[in-house]
Design a protein around this motif. Structure first.
Motif, PDB file in Angstrom:
ATOM      1  N   VAL A 195       0.836  -1.158  -0.033  1.00  0.00           N
ATOM      2  CA  VAL A 195       0.114   0.014   0.019  1.00  0.00           C
ATOM      3  C   VAL A 195       0.821   1.064  -0.232  1.00  0.00           C
ATOM      4  O   VAL A 195       1.644   1.426   1.155  1.00  0.00           O
ATOM      5  N   ILE A 196       0.775   1.983  -1.022  1.00  0.00           N
ATOM      6  CA  ILE A 196       1.599   3.239  -1.311  1.00  0.00           C
ATOM      7  C   ILE A 196       0.916   4.465  -1.156  1.00  0.00           C
ATOM      8  O   ILE A 196       0.024   4.538  -1.875  1.00  0.00           O
ATOM      9  N   ASP A 197       1.104   5.172  -0.176  1.00  0.00           N
ATOM     10  CA  ASP A 197       0.550   6.553   0.071  1.00  0.00           C
ATOM     11  C   ASP A 197      -1.177   6.399   0.034  1.00  0.00           C
ATOM     12  O   ASP A 197      -1.723   7.133  -0.521  1.00  0.00           O
ATOM     13  N   GLY A 198      -1.520   5.475   0.849  1.00  0.00           N
ATOM     14  CA  GLY A 198      -2.993   5.310   0.962  1.00  0.00           C
ATOM     15  C   GLY A 198      -3.566   4.504  -0.191  1.00  0.00           C
ATOM     16  O   GLY A 198      -4.970   4.501  -0.130  1.00  0.00           O
ATOM     17  N   GLN A 199      -3.030   4.756  -1.238  1.00  0.00           N
ATOM     18  CA  GLN A 199      -3.740   3.801  -2.641  1.00  0.00           C
ATOM     19  C   GLN A 199      -3.952   2.403  -2.226  1.00  0.00           C
ATOM     20  O   GLN A 199      -3.515   1.835  -1.385  1.00  0.00           O
ATOM     21  N   PRO A 200      -4.903   1.835  -3.200  1.00  0.00           N
ATOM     22  CA  PRO A 200      -5.220   0.484  -2.932  1.00  0.00           C
ATOM     23  C   PRO A 200      -4.145  -0.519  -2.897  1.00  0.00           C
ATOM     24  O   PRO A 200      -3.098  -0.177  -3.906  1.00  0.00           O
ATOM     25  N   PRO A 201      -4.049  -1.568  -2.422  1.00  0.00           N
ATOM     26  CA  PRO A 201      -2.779  -2.357  -2.363  1.00  0.00           C
ATOM     27  C   PRO A 201      -2.819  -3.148  -3.735  1.00  0.00           C
ATOM     28  O   PRO A 201      -3.776  -3.423  -4.434  1.00  0.00           O
ATOM     29  N   ALA A 202      -1.482  -3.341  -4.085  1.00  0.00           N
ATOM     30  CA  ALA A 202      -1.261  -3.673  -5.253  1.00  0.00           C
ATOM     31  C   ALA A 202       0.019  -4.807  -5.238  1.00  0.00           C
ATOM     32  O   ALA A 202       0.949  -4.491  -4.525  1.00  0.00           O
ATOM     33  N   TRP A 203      -0.216  -6.046  -5.992  1.00  0.00           N
ATOM     34  CA  TRP A 203       1.131  -6.948  -5.954  1.00  0.00           C
ATOM     35  C   TRP A 203       2.109  -6.411  -6.884  1.00  0.00           C
ATOM     36  O   TRP A 203       2.067  -5.825  -7.871  1.00  0.00           O
ATOM     37  N   VAL A 204       3.452  -6.293  -6.202  1.00  0.00           N
ATOM     38  CA  VAL A 204       4.543  -5.576  -7.056  1.00  0.00           C
ATOM     39  C   VAL A 204       5.568  -6.890  -6.901  1.00  0.00           C
ATOM     40  O   VAL A 204       6.289  -7.080  -5.928  1.00  0.00           O
ATOM     41  N   PRO A 205       5.915  -7.069  -8.050  1.00  0.00           N
ATOM     42  CA  PRO A 205       7.063  -8.530  -8.164  1.00  0.00           C
ATOM     43  C   PRO A 205       8.386  -7.956  -7.943  1.00  0.00           C
ATOM     44  O   PRO A 205       8.574  -6.705  -8.033  1.00  0.00           O
ATOM     45  N   VAL A 206       9.322  -8.844  -7.505  1.00  0.00           N
ATOM     46  CA  VAL A 206      10.818  -8.542  -7.357  1.00  0.00           C
ATOM     47  C   VAL A 206      11.188  -7.601  -8.454  1.00  0.00           C
ATOM     48  O   VAL A 206      10.994  -8.417  -9.786  1.00  0.00           O
ATOM     49  N   GLY A 207      11.818  -6.512  -8.416  1.00  0.00           N
ATOM     50  CA  GLY A 207      12.475  -5.852  -9.546  1.00  0.00           C
ATOM     51  C   GLY A 207      11.465  -5.035 -10.192  1.00  0.00           C
ATOM     52  O   GLY A 207      12.045  -4.061 -11.324  1.00  0.00           O
ATOM     53  N   GLN A 208      10.268  -4.888  -9.974  1.00  0.00           N
ATOM     54  CA  GLN A 208       9.209  -4.072 -10.570  1.00  0.00           C
ATOM     55  C   GLN A 208       9.086  -2.912  -9.730  1.00  0.00           C
ATOM     56  O   GLN A 208       9.200  -2.880  -8.323  1.00  0.00           O
ATOM     57  N   SER A 209       8.659  -1.702 -10.229  1.00  0.00           N
ATOM     58  CA  SER A 209       8.536  -0.374  -9.612  1.00  0.00           C
ATOM     59  C   SER A 209       7.123   0.012  -9.737  1.00  0.00           C
ATOM     60  O   SER A 209       6.266  -0.448 -10.531  1.00  0.00           O
ATOM     61  N   ARG A 210       6.547   0.692  -8.662  1.00  0.00           N
ATOM     62  CA  ARG A 210       5.050   1.117  -8.729  1.00  0.00           C
ATOM     63  C   ARG A 210       5.184   2.608  -7.815  1.00  0.00           C
ATOM     64  O   ARG A 210       5.519   2.336  -6.625  1.00  0.00           O
ATOM     65  N   GLU A 211       4.817   3.596  -8.357  1.00  0.00           N
ATOM     66  CA  GLU A 211       4.783   4.715  -7.447  1.00  0.00           C
ATOM     67  C   GLU A 211       6.180   5.300  -7.097  1.00  0.00           C
ATOM     68  O   GLU A 211       6.161   5.749  -6.036  1.00  0.00           O
ATOM     69  N   GLY A 212       7.258   4.824  -7.851  1.00  0.00           N
ATOM     70  CA  GLY A 212       8.468   5.336  -7.625  1.00  0.00           C
ATOM     71  C   GLY A 212       9.070   4.469  -6.206  1.00  0.00           C
ATOM     72  O   GLY A 212      10.193   4.596  -5.647  1.00  0.00           O
ATOM     73  N   VAL A 213       8.261   3.048  -6.206  1.00  0.00           N
ATOM     74  CA  VAL A 213       8.810   2.215  -5.000  1.00  0.00           C
ATOM     75  C   VAL A 213       9.341   0.930  -5.788  1.00  0.00           C
ATOM     76  O   VAL A 213       8.311   0.381  -6.626  1.00  0.00           O
ATOM     77  N   THR A 214      10.512   0.509  -5.621  1.00  0.00           N
ATOM     78  CA  THR A 214      10.995  -0.692  -6.428  1.00  0.00           C
ATOM     79  C   THR A 214      11.265  -1.547  -5.427  1.00  0.00           C
ATOM     80  O   THR A 214      12.018  -1.575  -4.143  1.00  0.00           O
ATOM     81  N   VAL A 215      10.619  -2.751  -5.478  1.00  0.00           N
ATOM     82  CA  VAL A 215      10.935  -3.980  -4.572  1.00  0.00           C
ATOM     83  C   VAL A 215      12.097  -4.946  -4.981  1.00  0.00           C
ATOM     84  O   VAL A 215      12.261  -5.252  -6.139  1.00  0.00           O
ATOM     85  N   ARG A 216      13.095  -4.815  -3.945  1.00  0.00           N
ATOM     86  CA  ARG A 216      14.320  -5.238  -4.220  1.00  0.00           C
ATOM     87  C   ARG A 216      14.402  -6.723  -3.699  1.00  0.00           C
ATOM     88  O   ARG A 216      14.801  -7.612  -4.472  1.00  0.00           O
ATOM     89  N   SER A 217      14.040  -7.149  -2.677  1.00  0.00           N
ATOM     90  CA  SER A 217      13.600  -8.462  -2.342  1.00  0.00           C
ATOM     91  C   SER A 217      12.537  -8.994  -1.246  1.00  0.00           C
ATOM     92  O   SER A 217      12.154  -7.861  -0.689  1.00  0.00           O
ATOM     93  N   VAL A 218      12.031 -10.040  -1.600  1.00  0.00           N
ATOM     94  CA  VAL A 218      11.064 -10.374  -0.628  1.00  0.00           C
ATOM     95  C   VAL A 218      11.299 -11.688   0.351  1.00  0.00           C
ATOM     96  O   VAL A 218      11.700 -12.691  -0.326  1.00  0.00           O
ATOM     97  N   GLY A 219      11.202 -11.702   1.453  1.00  0.00           N
ATOM     98  CA  GLY A 219      11.437 -12.745   2.490  1.00  0.00           C
ATOM     99  C   GLY A 219      10.101 -13.108   3.040  1.00  0.00           C
ATOM    100  O   GLY A 219       9.194 -12.705   2.967  1.00  0.00           O
ATOM    101  N   PRO A 220      10.079 -14.161   3.804  1.00  0.00           N
ATOM    102  CA  PRO A 220       8.984 -14.771   4.450  1.00  0.00           C
ATOM    103  C   PRO A 220       8.231 -13.533   5.510  1.00  0.00           C
ATOM    104  O   PRO A 220       7.167 -13.612   5.557  1.00  0.00           O
ATOM    105  N   THR A 221       8.975 -12.881   5.903  1.00  0.00           N
ATOM    106  CA  THR A 221       8.342 -11.724   6.990  1.00  0.00           C
ATOM    107  C   THR A 221       8.862 -10.422   6.635  1.00  0.00           C
ATOM    108  O   THR A 221       8.516  -9.383   7.376  1.00  0.00           O
ATOM    109  N   ARG A 222       9.727 -10.120   5.701  1.00  0.00           N
ATOM    110  CA  ARG A 222      10.528  -8.715   5.284  1.00  0.00           C
ATOM    111  C   ARG A 222      10.621  -8.572   3.946  1.00  0.00           C
ATOM    112  O   ARG A 222      10.611  -9.376   3.045  1.00  0.00           O
ATOM    113  N   VAL A 223      10.137  -7.135   3.663  1.00  0.00           N
ATOM    114  CA  VAL A 223      10.242  -6.588   2.324  1.00  0.00           C
ATOM    115  C   VAL A 223      11.452  -5.530   2.372  1.00  0.00           C
ATOM    116  O   VAL A 223      11.426  -4.631   2.882  1.00  0.00           O
ATOM    117  N   THR A 224      12.244  -5.586   1.269  1.00  0.00           N
ATOM    118  CA  THR A 224      13.054  -4.655   1.168  1.00  0.00           C
ATOM    119  C   THR A 224      12.846  -3.830  -0.104  1.00  0.00           C
ATOM    120  O   THR A 224      12.778  -4.387  -1.354  1.00  0.00           O
TER     121      THR A 224
END
Length: 184
Positions: A101-130
């Motif tokens: 959820v970025i800036d209160g917008q509806p939640p969206a799935w962002v795959p590793v390496g993809q960007s949305r609203e200036g936020v890029t997902v670098r890694s996803v773990g079982p309990t943490r996201v970078t």
């Protein structure tokens, strides 16, 4: 003295090495005809056209000059850091993504390496996201959020009611120097 002997011995050794190399190359019977094909190839080469860099190179230089090296977080032209909340993660053979959820917008799935609203997902773990934002990398726990830092808290130190800076809990003062006199 040894240095002088080595220098003086180096002169005849260098001359002897050069003479042997000359003999191996053909000595007095060597001809310069071996170099004519190389010389012909060098004549064919032409100097680049006058007029400087191409238009495409100038456009990329202008783009580089227009983009800042560091993102400003305070002052005029400051970059607003997005608030990010991690609602879920998907770690499977076919998909690694984070539900953000970025800036209160509806939640969206962002795959590793993809960007949305200036936020890029670098890694996803079982309990943490970078994630990587304009300000830098952030590690956010599942169900937690990383709120945007306000510019006032970044520039103003926290002041207690007495007017003095607060000492954080658990802080210990360093021991006195060894040469300090002991107070009895």
């Amino acid at each position: 003295m040894l240095r002088l002997i080595l220098i003086l011995a180096g002169i005849p050794a260098g001359l002897a090495t050069g003479f042997l190399a000359w003999l191996v190359a053909g000595g007095p019977g060597a001809s310069l005809d071996k170099l004519t094909p190389v010389e012909d190839q060098l004549v064919v080469l032409r100097a680049p056209r006058e007029g400087g860099p191409s238009l495409g190179a100038m456009v990329s230089i202008a783009d580089l000059a227009a983009s800042p090296l560091f993102a400003l977080t305070v002052g005029p032209g400051a970059v607003k850091e997005p608030s990010i909340a991690v609602q879920g993660v998907s770690v499977s053979n076919g998909r690694v993504a984070a539900l953000l959820v970025i800036d209160g917008q509806p939640p969206a799935w962002v795959p590793v390496g993809q960007s949305r609203e200036g936020v890029t997902v670098r890694s996803v773990g079982p309990t943490r996201v970078t994630v990587d934002t304009l300000v830098g990398l952030k590690e956010i726990g599942l169900g937690a959020s990383a709120a945007a830092s306000s510019s006032t808290s970044a520039t103003q130190p926290e002041v207690s009611s007495t007017g003095l800076d607060r000492i954080p809990p658990g802080f210990r003062s360093p021991p006195p120097p060894a040469s300090a006199p002991q107070i009895q």
